[in-house]
Write a protein that holds these residues in place. Structure first.
Motif, PDB file in Angstrom:
ATOM      1  N   VAL A 170      49.284 -14.428 -53.426  1.00  0.00           N
ATOM      2  CA  VAL A 170      49.687 -15.787 -53.811  1.00  0.00           C
ATOM      3  C   VAL A 170      50.908 -15.706 -54.716  1.00  0.00           C
ATOM      4  O   VAL A 170      51.235 -14.636 -55.245  1.00  0.00           O
ATOM      5  N   PRO A 171      51.604 -16.824 -54.921  1.00  0.00           N
ATOM      6  CA  PRO A 171      52.717 -16.833 -55.882  1.00  0.00           C
ATOM      7  C   PRO A 171      52.240 -16.416 -57.262  1.00  0.00           C
ATOM      8  O   PRO A 171      51.071 -16.580 -57.614  1.00  0.00           O
ATOM      9  N   LYS A 172      53.148 -15.888 -58.046  1.00  0.00           N
ATOM     10  CA  LYS A 172      52.795 -15.401 -59.379  1.00  0.00           C
ATOM     11  C   LYS A 172      52.631 -16.581 -60.328  1.00  0.00           C
ATOM     12  O   LYS A 172      53.582 -17.063 -60.941  1.00  0.00           O
ATOM     13  N   GLY A 175      57.623 -10.733 -52.348  1.00  0.00           N
ATOM     14  CA  GLY A 175      57.542 -11.688 -51.259  1.00  0.00           C
ATOM     15  C   GLY A 175      58.638 -11.490 -50.225  1.00  0.00           C
ATOM     16  O   GLY A 175      59.523 -10.632 -50.374  1.00  0.00           O
ATOM     17  N   ASN A 176      58.601 -12.280 -49.163  1.00  0.00           N
ATOM     18  CA  ASN A 176      59.563 -12.167 -48.067  1.00  0.00           C
ATOM     19  C   ASN A 176      61.004 -12.378 -48.510  1.00  0.00           C
ATOM     20  O   ASN A 176      61.925 -11.832 -47.936  1.00  0.00           O
ATOM     21  N   TYR A 177      61.186 -13.189 -49.531  1.00  0.00           N
ATOM     22  CA  TYR A 177      62.540 -13.493 -49.990  1.00  0.00           C
ATOM     23  C   TYR A 177      62.815 -12.912 -51.379  1.00  0.00           C
ATOM     24  O   TYR A 177      63.622 -13.424 -52.139  1.00  0.00           O
ATOM     25  N   GLY A 178      62.117 -11.822 -51.689  1.00  0.00           N
ATOM     26  CA  GLY A 178      62.337 -11.137 -52.948  1.00  0.00           C
ATOM     27  C   GLY A 178      61.632 -11.757 -54.140  1.00  0.00           C
ATOM     28  O   GLY A 178      61.806 -11.310 -55.270  1.00  0.00           O
ATOM     29  N   SER A 179      60.825 -12.780 -53.897  1.00  0.00           N
ATOM     30  CA  SER A 179      60.111 -13.427 -55.000  1.00  0.00           C
ATOM     31  C   SER A 179      58.908 -12.588 -55.413  1.00  0.00           C
ATOM     32  O   SER A 179      58.327 -11.858 -54.612  1.00  0.00           O
TER      33      SER A 179
END
Length: 259
Positions: free
Chosen positions: A93-95, A132-136
């Protein structure tokens, strides 16, 4: 599995179909001891797959045990659940943290667990970070879902014995913590690659069972519930895998060096 901060003396109580095991510990310390250990026989038919079928019978034998002088001044309890009814899953999940993370998890629980989540208590623990996929920055969480009906009986019994419940843990999670292990990626093991253990890996859904301190015959393969590898971190760069073969009444552990 508990998110609240706990401290002080407590009784660790593990109940299964055959035995009730009690020990005294100190919560909130780095290496909690297990003192004053006791094993008593579970009343016949009183417990089935961790469920308190006859709470009064279990309460009666526990009450007698807790009258021992070494336990009489301890009023907190930690229950170690020996049941296949605890469901576990890993998600990315997002941080986030705090209420934002809680809100996100509860909004998506039906995607994580194939059950009516309203009937379950959900707990989570961060076990690593991923990109993440976009470096996140994203985080990997271990989730547990425990039936409310199962927990309700443990809490009611504890309260009737004058105990407050400090935490409830699944036995598999206790084992991982006790061995300072992490959750492995079974896909990586199948590829036969040796790798250093630097961060937690993914594991399959696990079925919780109990550790048995007595010498027992190996469980029948037909009755096994799951086999999940857990990786023990090492400083040498070598890797060891612990394979756990779990069924309702037995746990078989096998260490394999270098994969």
């Amino acid at each position: 599995m508990s998110k609240k901060k706990i401290s002080g003396k407590a009784l660790v109580i593990q109940i299964d179909r055959e035995y009730i095991r009690i020990a005294q510990t100190v919560l909130g310390v780095a290496d909690p001891p297990l003192n004053d250990r006791l094993e008593i026989t579970t009343p016949e038919g009183a417990v089935k797959d961790g469920q308190l079928v006859d709470s009064e019978a279990v309460k009666a034998v526990l009450k007698e045990a807790l009258e021992r002088p070494e336990y009489s001044h301890t009023h907190q309890a930690v229950f170690c659940l020996c049941t296949s009814q605890v469901i576990s899953e890993q998600v990315i999940v997002p941080k986030l943290s705090g209420t934002k993370l809680d809100d996100l998890l509860h909004a998506n629980l039906d995607m994580y667990f194939p059950v009516d989540v309203q009937d379950y208590v959900i707990a989570h623990e961060p076990i690593g970070e991923v990109e993440g996929n976009y470096g996140s920055a994203e985080q990997k969480l271990q989730l547990w879902a425990t039936p409310k009906a199962l927990l309700k009986k443990y809490y009611a019994m504890a309260n009737s014995l004058g105990l407050s419940v400090a935490a409830v843990e699944a036995v598999g999670h206790c084992l991982v913590n006790a061995m300072d292990a992490t959750y492995a990626d079974p896909n990586a093991m199948q590829k036969g690659k040796k790798r250093k253990v630097q961060k937690p890996r993914k594991t399959n859904k696990t079925t919780e069972s109990k550790p048995d301190i007595e010498n027992r015959e190996p469980a029948d393969a037909a009755n096994e519930e799951s086999i999940s590898p857990a990786v023990k971190p090492e400083d040498t760069g070598d890797s060891s895998v612990l394979y756990l073969a779990a069924c309702p009444e037995f746990l078989i552990m096998t260490f394999v060096k270098d994969g």
